[in-house]
Design a protein around this motif. Structure first.
Motif, PDB file in Angstrom:
ATOM      1  N   ALA A  20       0.830  -1.205   0.000  1.00  0.00           N
ATOM      2  CA  ALA A  20       0.000   0.000   0.000  1.00  0.00           C
ATOM      3  C   ALA A  20       0.866   1.257   0.000  1.00  0.00           C
ATOM      4  O   ALA A  20       0.577   2.221  -0.729  1.00  0.00           O
ATOM      5  N   SER A  21       1.935   1.249   0.781  1.00  0.00           N
ATOM      6  CA  SER A  21       2.843   2.403   0.827  1.00  0.00           C
ATOM      7  C   SER A  21       3.558   2.591  -0.504  1.00  0.00           C
ATOM      8  O   SER A  21       3.714   3.712  -0.992  1.00  0.00           O
ATOM      9  N   ASN A  24       1.105   4.008  -3.002  1.00  0.00           N
ATOM     10  CA  ASN A  24       0.827   5.406  -2.671  1.00  0.00           C
ATOM     11  C   ASN A  24       1.959   6.320  -3.155  1.00  0.00           C
ATOM     12  O   ASN A  24       1.720   7.356  -3.768  1.00  0.00           O
ATOM     13  N   GLN A  27       1.991   6.396  -7.056  1.00  0.00           N
ATOM     14  CA  GLN A  27       0.908   7.231  -7.592  1.00  0.00           C
ATOM     15  C   GLN A  27       1.163   8.714  -7.339  1.00  0.00           C
ATOM     16  O   GLN A  27       0.894   9.545  -8.205  1.00  0.00           O
ATOM     17  N   SER A  28       1.687   9.055  -6.173  1.00  0.00           N
ATOM     18  CA  SER A  28       2.006  10.454  -5.882  1.00  0.00           C
ATOM     19  C   SER A  28       3.099  10.969  -6.810  1.00  0.00           C
ATOM     20  O   SER A  28       2.999  12.072  -7.348  1.00  0.00           O
ATOM     21  N   GLU A  49      -4.247  -3.000  -9.552  1.00  0.00           N
ATOM     22  CA  GLU A  49      -3.925  -2.391  -8.253  1.00  0.00           C
ATOM     23  C   GLU A  49      -4.398  -3.232  -7.084  1.00  0.00           C
ATOM     24  O   GLU A  49      -3.693  -3.374  -6.085  1.00  0.00           O
ATOM     25  N   LEU A  53      -2.127  -4.652  -4.081  1.00  0.00           N
ATOM     26  CA  LEU A  53      -2.350  -4.323  -2.669  1.00  0.00           C
ATOM     27  C   LEU A  53      -2.447  -5.568  -1.791  1.00  0.00           C
ATOM     28  O   LEU A  53      -2.152  -5.518  -0.602  1.00  0.00           O
TER      29      LEU A  53
END
Length: 195
Positions: A20-21, A24, A27-28, A49, A53
């Protein structure tokens, strides 16, 4: 896990992060550069995705990205190519219902409904990604009309009124899909000029 974004190594930054990290951060990072993730591969196996995850292992995760503008233009190009096939399919469905070939018409109608849903979804997502408002209003109104027509077809189908369905397809749905094509083309033109 080794992490790569478009071939660039991000393993040091994400050395001990969970899935998940990692997602994240990826995507950022891609969003900040005007890009979007188009493919995730873990140990050379493609996944979405949700699967990523839920991942509990893996040696290497590679993320491929694409400029948002390019993704929008590619998606709209596919939609523009699809519209003539959809219109032809709707005409065939109407013909099946007129010839009392209801089983064939019903089978193809499910496919056409799925295709129309995809087309409307592409339009909606591309409108959002391009951040257009007033320019898309005509398309949004027509999108609502198409959804209403599909609802009417479902009601006629439930009543077994296949000839009325054929008439509704020919007189309302096919012309509206043709008109919607103009809105998709305008959105595509706008996307090609948006930086």
């Amino acid at each position: 896990m080794n992490v790569y974004i478009d071939g660039q190594d991000y393993s040091e930054i994400l050395k001990s992060a969970d899935a998940a990290s990692i997602l994240n951060v990826v995507q950022s990072e891609t969003s900040r550069n005007g890009r979007v993730v188009t493919e995730i591969r873990v140990d050379d196996v493609a996944m979405d995705e949700e699967a990523f995850l839920n991942l509990t292992g893996g040696l290497s995760a590679s993320f491929s990205t694409q400029l948002v503008r390019d993704l929008v233009v590619d998606s709209l190009d596919e939609a523009i190519k699809y519209i003539p096939r959809l219109k032809k399919g709707l005409e065939e469905i109407a013909l099946h219902f007129e010839k009392n070939e209801t089983a064939a018409g019903q089978g193809k109608l499910a496919d056409a409904a799925e295709g129309l849903d995809w087309l409307l979804s592409v339009f909606q997502k591309c409108t959002t990604l391009l951040a257009v408002g007033e320019e898309a209003n005509g398309g949004e109104n027509l999108k609502a009309a198409l959804a209403a027509d599909v609802g009417r077809l479902a009601a006629l189908h439930g009543e077994g009124k296949f000839l009325q369905m054929a008439l509704a397809i020919r007189q309302k749905l096919v012309p509206e899909v043709g008109e919607f094509a103009l809105h998709v083309q305008r959105l595509r033109d706008l996307g090609s000029f948006t930086q």
